[in-house]
Design an enzyme around this catalytic site. Structure first.
Site, short mmCIF file in Angstrom:
data_model
loop_
_atom_site.label_atom_id
_atom_site.label_comp_id
_atom_site.label_asym_id
_atom_site.label_seq_id
_atom_site.Cartn_x
_atom_site.Cartn_y
_atom_site.Cartn_z
N ASP A 11 1.58 -4.68 -2.89
CA ASP A 11 1.55 -4.20 -1.54
C ASP A 11 2.91 -4.79 -0.82
O ASP A 11 3.01 -4.93 0.16
CB ASP A 11 0.36 -4.57 -0.84
CG ASP A 11 0.27 -6.07 -0.82
OD1 ASP A 11 0.93 -6.81 -1.27
OD2 ASP A 11 -0.86 -6.47 -0.13
N SER A 61 -4.73 -11.74 3.06
CA SER A 61 -3.78 -12.50 2.25
C SER A 61 -4.02 -14.04 2.09
O SER A 61 -5.07 -14.06 1.22
CB SER A 61 -2.31 -12.56 3.24
OG SER A 61 -1.02 -12.88 2.73
N HIS A 76 1.59 -4.93 2.88
CA HIS A 76 0.73 -6.00 2.96
C HIS A 76 0.53 -6.36 4.47
O HIS A 76 -0.33 -6.75 5.01
CB HIS A 76 1.68 -7.32 2.42
CG HIS A 76 0.71 -8.50 2.52
ND1 HIS A 76 -0.29 -8.55 1.56
CD2 HIS A 76 0.81 -9.64 3.28
CE1 HIS A 76 -0.83 -10.00 1.78
NE2 HIS A 76 -0.35 -10.65 2.62
#
Ligand code: CA
Length: 308
Positions: A252, A106, A274
């Protein structure tokens, strides 16, 4: 007779371990230590609960030296990057290694890229998992710099609430305070500014691959593209709501597939969201997709085979 039986049992016992240990020994044993770098609102305040759920141990089991970095949960890429640079130097001092393999999830993607950009001599490879390399419309909307388009106010509210709920869960407290510096780094405009200063591995096209190697550092990326993957994971519903911000583009739940691209794109459409990408929540992932922990093991093996 009893002695023979004992010997036979001992032999069978030993043989039962042989194929497994022979195939697994050293599978993840990279030349350089692996450093895992968490994303926006890392899980530092959730006590012993790992952000990289079961991943560090799985890598260590077959030989990797793994370090889990702690940088600011919410801050700019540059601030987090400077913190990580300090940490990397500590890892090098502690291990005697000359370089590290950086893996960021991320906001950890741009964070590890910062270190590789300002100190390439210390980095063997950069791997971005669900990395917000070209920003995310979720941050754009939250910062109010992108028109919400056709969203009704209620949908926009749901998105913000979904993000806030995720943030509250990740940070382990009731605070939903959002750092503007972190968000600014993750807007499309903020990411473009960062990329202009630190272009290594960033694709020149909207959704292509980047350079596989830049200034001696190898670049890799992968990501998921399925926001809802597990009925009993409590965060799949909020992620699915947030994914509306992508207006149908592959994502995602928090980051677009194209934005995740960096260097060599291993894959950008795993059936993962994610949080699945770091085996969350608590290993609740898609049962019909390769386990995320396996991807990290495979990648460590990839790095090992490359002599990294
Ligand atoms: Ca999950």
């Amino acid at each position: 007779m009893k002695r023979f039986a004992n010997m036979l049992a001992a032999l069978l016992f030993a043989l039962s371990f042989l194929p497994l240990s022979a195939s697994a020994a050293g599978y993840t044993q990279t030349r350089y230590p692996i450093v895992l770098v968490h994303g926006f609102l890392g899980w530092d305040s959730i006590g012993p609960y790992d952000y990289w759920f079961g991943i560090a141990d799985a890598l260590r089991r077959d030989g990797a030296q793994v370090y889990v970095a702690q940088v600011s949960a919410a801050n700019s890429t540059e601030v987090r990057g400077e913190q990580l640079l300090t940490y990397v130097k500590q890892v090098l001092a502690a291990t005697g290694a000359q370089k590290v393999n950086l893996i960021g999830h991320s906001h950890g993607g741009p964070t590890v890229r910062y270190v590789a950009s300002v100190a390439p001599g210390l980095v063997a490879s950069v791997t971005s998992v669900g990395g917000v390399n070209k920003g995310t419309p979720v941050a754009d909307i939250l910062r109010g710099v992108a028109a919400p388009g056709s969203f009704s106010e209620s949908v926009l509210g749901s998105i913000v609430n979904g993000v806030a709920g995720t943030i509250a869960f990740l940070s382990g407290d009731s605070s939903t305070q959002v750092s503007t510096a972190a968000l600014d780094s993750m807007t499309t405009a903020g990411a473009a500014r960062f990329n202009a200063a630190h272009p290594e591995g960033v694709p020149a096209t909207a959704c292509g691959e980047g350079a596989y190697q830049a200034r001696g550092v190898y670049y890799f990326s992968w990501s998921g593209a399925q926001p809802f993957t597990n009925l009993i994971d409590p965060l799949d519903a909020p992620l699915s709501l947030v994914s509306l911000a992508f207006l149908g583009q592959k994502n995602d739940g928090l980051v677009g597939s194209c934005s995740s691209h960096l260097g060599r794109v291993i894959r950008d459409d795993y059936r993962m969201n994610h949080l699945d990408e770091v085996n969350q929540v608590a290993g609740l992932v898609n049962l019909f997709e390769t386990n995320p922990v396996t991807l990290y093991r495979q990648h460590a093996n990839r790095l090992r085979e490359m002599g990294l």
